[in-house]
Design a protein around this motif. Structure first.
Motif, short mmCIF file in Angstrom:
data_model
loop_
_atom_site.label_atom_id
_atom_site.label_comp_id
_atom_site.label_asym_id
_atom_site.label_seq_id
_atom_site.Cartn_x
_atom_site.Cartn_y
_atom_site.Cartn_z
N UNK A 158 45.73 51.16 32.81
CA UNK A 158 44.85 52.42 33.09
C UNK A 158 45.53 52.76 34.59
N UNK A 159 46.35 51.80 35.50
CA UNK A 159 46.86 52.17 36.43
C UNK A 159 47.89 51.46 36.76
N UNK A 160 49.01 52.08 37.32
CA UNK A 160 50.26 51.68 37.33
C UNK A 160 50.14 50.03 38.39
N UNK A 161 50.40 49.20 37.88
CA UNK A 161 50.38 47.84 38.49
C UNK A 161 50.84 47.74 40.06
N UNK A 162 50.07 47.04 40.77
CA UNK A 162 50.45 47.09 42.14
C UNK A 162 50.62 45.57 42.67
N UNK A 163 51.50 45.24 43.17
CA UNK A 163 51.80 43.97 43.94
C UNK A 163 51.60 43.80 45.26
N UNK A 164 50.32 43.40 45.80
CA UNK A 164 50.04 43.53 47.25
C UNK A 164 50.33 42.29 47.76
N UNK A 165 51.07 42.43 49.03
CA UNK A 165 51.18 40.98 50.10
C UNK A 165 50.57 41.49 51.40
N UNK B 170 55.13 48.10 44.96
CA UNK B 170 55.02 46.94 45.91
C UNK B 170 54.39 47.58 47.26
N UNK B 171 53.52 46.62 47.79
CA UNK B 171 52.64 47.11 48.78
C UNK B 171 52.69 45.87 50.08
N UNK B 172 52.97 46.10 51.33
CA UNK B 172 52.78 45.01 52.19
C UNK B 172 51.89 45.54 53.02
N UNK B 173 50.75 44.68 53.47
CA UNK B 173 49.95 44.98 54.43
C UNK B 173 50.15 44.13 55.64
N UNK C 236 59.17 50.27 49.87
CA UNK C 236 57.82 49.51 49.75
C UNK C 236 56.78 50.24 50.44
N UNK C 237 55.67 50.27 49.70
CA UNK C 237 54.62 50.70 50.65
C UNK C 237 53.56 49.95 51.74
N UNK C 238 53.64 50.35 52.77
CA UNK C 238 53.14 49.60 53.82
C UNK C 238 51.95 50.05 54.53
#
Length: 708
Positions: free
Chosen positions: A150-157, A273-276, A304-306
């Motif tokens: 349903x959603x585009x997969x997200x890879x959170x770090x 890709x997501x970096x927090x 990469x989204x931050x």
């Protein structure tokens, strides 16, 4: 402070009230269910396998986020959201509030970087863990009727810098790149392990060779291919050279980052890709500035989204030292109303839990003392009415402010509040609450009295911090005199007055010290003034009445008399919202003064009995407070008497005098008049003698004022 601390030890049953009967029945629900602490993070196992993203969740975290985490739907006007854009499945709507929608709008619908701001303890870290370690995995699992995501997969770090504070703060600027990228790369090293080890002629390595940073490898690759085309080497030799090149390229650290960004760029694995980046506030400004610059590179170079999490004041300082392009304009914030919303949600949860509890549905009721039994239905009525009073504006404002919005501290205060033995000590309170009837005598006093007495004296056990081991659990008593050469309670009041007069301005300890010397320099050595100012700044800072931009808390020696370390003279201090509230409330809330006196280690000759020793006798309690006023008056008079020159006095009244107005130069004068007005409204037997004593003390203060 030894004898005072011993008096309040839990084994001193002579002074301690037990937890009230209501809490004894429901304490387990309240402690284990309602106020469960956030589990340790541990590692969230995320793997990329082809186009599949596999999450192995932390079970303790999952349980916490499903049962205890509170989702708010309060509108925040800083970011406009169209909920339809997110298309959230119906079964997830109760998991996604307004703040969560804003995060997911950023993740799925555009933007490079997002700044999340909120003050210390307001729940930023827990919220980000909820997003990255619970909600995102749930969203990733969602499939439609055709078994498509349903959603585009997200890879959170998720990266916290808490464990790296010392290494980064003590490092030179030339070390920042190595340390920063080691932290990030260690977190994401395994996410794209498959593509890093793939054929160099495959799409991932072709993607790498297009990057300018790997131009030397691209030239070498082209040379090898060119040699093969001209038959200079055999096919086996060509493959051997290409494999060697791939192995060398695969060892380049930045390849890990590009493997992460490749998720968003490739056609075979479309993921976000997501970096927090969390817990930046304890880092020095130079480190924070570097991290902001690198967050820009992560977003724009590596795609990469931050998400960056900081306190508002920290970001304000950093934003002044970075280029405009590096600043983050896309921001969402926890607002001042957050703590109040949190309290309302907590009390509502408790009401629901108690209403469903087997302890009351199957029992005969609760014995609250004095042959009074609360039947099951009345227990629910009591708690709901108690909740309504607890959520009154005055109580909400009080709890929000004394906690500074810090949810950890707020949890502690609510638990102390709910345990209050004062409820059992006065069964009429329970009866009046059950009957929804509070008499005129108690209507303005009972609820707030329960709150203040429960929190400030905790069933006659002090909750004021005497040492710095657990600051989140304590309120600081700024009126505690301590054992300084200069009376500490005066210094604390002077410093709060100084900061209050100067609004939001910041001052270094050197600035403050030089100004204070102009008042007291002739009576104390520089070393004494510096030591006592340093001690006062530390205590006010550690209990969040004032703040600074370089440290979260300043260590204190176990013995206050042996504090030798000096505060960093470059640390800029400012008044926190909590400090402003305390300073205003010292006068506006009579009970604050009435109960907080118990944390003071009086001189033996003062003869003052503490609150816990006078709990049964109202008139005796008044008498002790009057003695306390006399004690404070003599301390203030001695201080003012030492201001020998008109210049010293003028400087004092212009910069440090607390509540100097209407010709009142003594801080305690305001309290005496307030208590006198309060006593005149009481109808207790013996109250006239109290009024007479207060009038005598007031006249004495007025006469002394004329002399100054």
């Amino acid at each position: 402070m030894g004898k005072l601390a011993n008096k309040y030890k839990s084994e001193s049953a002579r002074y301690k009230l037990p937890n009230n009967a209501i809490y004894q029945y429901f304490g387990k629900d309240i402690e284990e269910i309602i106020f469960a602490t956030v589990p340790d993070a541990g590692e969230l196992n995320i793997k990329c396998k082809g186009d599949e993203i596999i999450h192995t969740p932390n079970e303790d975290e999952t349980t916490f986020f499903e049962d205890q985490f509170i989702v708010f739907d309060k509108t925040n006007d800083q970011v406009e959201i169209n909920p339809a854009r997110l298309n959230i499945p119906a079964d997830l709507t109760d998991k996604v509030g307004t703040m969560e929608r804003k995060i997911f709008d950023f993740i799925y619908n555009g933007g490079h970087r997002l700044l999340l701001t909120g003050k210390k303890g307001w729940g930023k870290t827990t919220f980000l863990r909820y997003i990255s370690r619970y909600l995102i995995p749930m969203f990733n699992k969602r499939k439609d009727s055709t078994d498509q995501p349903v959603f585009k997969p997200c890879l959170p770090v998720y990266i916290s810098f808490n464990s790296e504070i010392n290494s980064l703060n003590l490092a030179g600027e030339e070390e920042y790149p190595r340390l920063f990228y080691k932290i990030i790369l260690d977190k994401i090293r395994n996410l794209r392990y498959e593509c890093i080890n793939s054929d160099i002629k495959g799409p991932f390595y072709q993607y790498l060779l297009e990057k300018d940073i790997f131009s030397a490898y691209r030239s070498e690759y082209n040379n090898i291919i060119h040699k093969h085309e001209n038959a200079w080497i055999t096919t086996d030799d060509r493959e051997k050279e290409l494999n060697t090149l791939r192995e060398r390229l695969g060892k380049e650290e930045k390849v890990i980052l590009y493997s992460f960004s490749y998720c968003n760029a490739s056609t075979d694995c479309r993921a976000i890709p997501l970096i927090v980046l969390d817990d930046l506030d304890p880092l020095h400004t130079t480190v924070q500035t570097y991290l902001f610059t690198e967050s820009y590179k992560l977003a724009h170079t590596y795609k990469i989204k931050v998400i960056v999490s900081m306190r508002p004041r920290s970001y304000d300082i950093v934003s002044r030292s970075i280029a405009e392009a590096i600043r983050i304009n896309n921001q969402i914030s926890f607002t001042d109303s957050f703590a109040k919303d949190y309290l309302k949600a907590k009390f509502s949860k408790m009401s629901e839990r108690i209403a469903k509890s087997e302890s009351i549905s199957a029992g005969d009721g609760i014995n609250i003392g004095g042959n009074l039994i609360l039947k099951p239905l009345n227990v629910v009525l009591f708690f709901n009415n108690f909740k309504d009073i607890s959520l009154s504006n005055s109580v909400l404002e009080f709890l929000k402010n004394i906690s500074g919005g810090n949810l950890r501290k707020l949890n502690e205060f609510i638990k102390i509040y709910l345990k209050s033995g004062y409820i059992d000590a006065s069964p009429s309170i329970i009866c009046s609450l059950v009957e929804k009837h509070i008499t005129a005598e108690t209507s303005n006093n009972v609820p707030i009295w329960i709150v203040y007495s429960a929190i400030f004296t905790n069933n006659y056990e002090t909750v004021f911090g005497m040492v710095f081991n657990e600051p989140d659990k304590f309120v600081v008593n700024i009126l505690c005199n301590g054992t300084s050469s200069i009376n500490t309670y005066l210094i604390r009041l002077h410093l709060l007055s100084f900061f209050s007069r100067n609004g939001s301005s910041s001052f270094t300890s050197t600035d403050i010290l030089e100004r204070y010397k102009e008042v007291v320099a002739k009576n104390y050595s520089d070393e004494t003034i510096e030591k006592d100012i340093s001690r006062a700044l530390k205590r006010l800072n550690n209990y969040n009445l004032i703040g600074n931009n370089t440290i979260l808390a300043i260590p204190e020696a176990e013995n206050p008399d042996k504090i030798s370390e000096k505060i960093d003279t470059t640390a800029a201090f400012y008044m926190e919202d909590l400090g402003h509230y305390y300073y205003r409330s010292i006068i506006s809330i009579f009970e604050y003064f009435y109960f907080m006196k118990d944390d003071i280690n009086f001189k033996d000759e003062s003869g003052i009995l503490s609150c816990i020793e006078t709990k049964k006798n109202v008139i005796l309690r008044f008498e002790q407070v009057i003695k306390y006023f006399e004690f404070l008056f003599e301390e203030e008079k001695a201080f003012y008497g030492a201001l020998e020159t008109p210049e010293c006095r003028k400087h004092y009244f212009n910069n440090f005098a607390p509540f100097y107005h209407d010709g009142k130069i003594f801080f305690v004068q305001v309290f005496v008049e307030k208590m006198l007005g309060y006593a005149r409204t009481r109808r207790y037997e013996g109250i006239q003698a109290i009024i007479d004593k207060l009038e005598i003390l007031k006249d004495k203060i007025d006469e002394t004022t004329k002399d100054f």
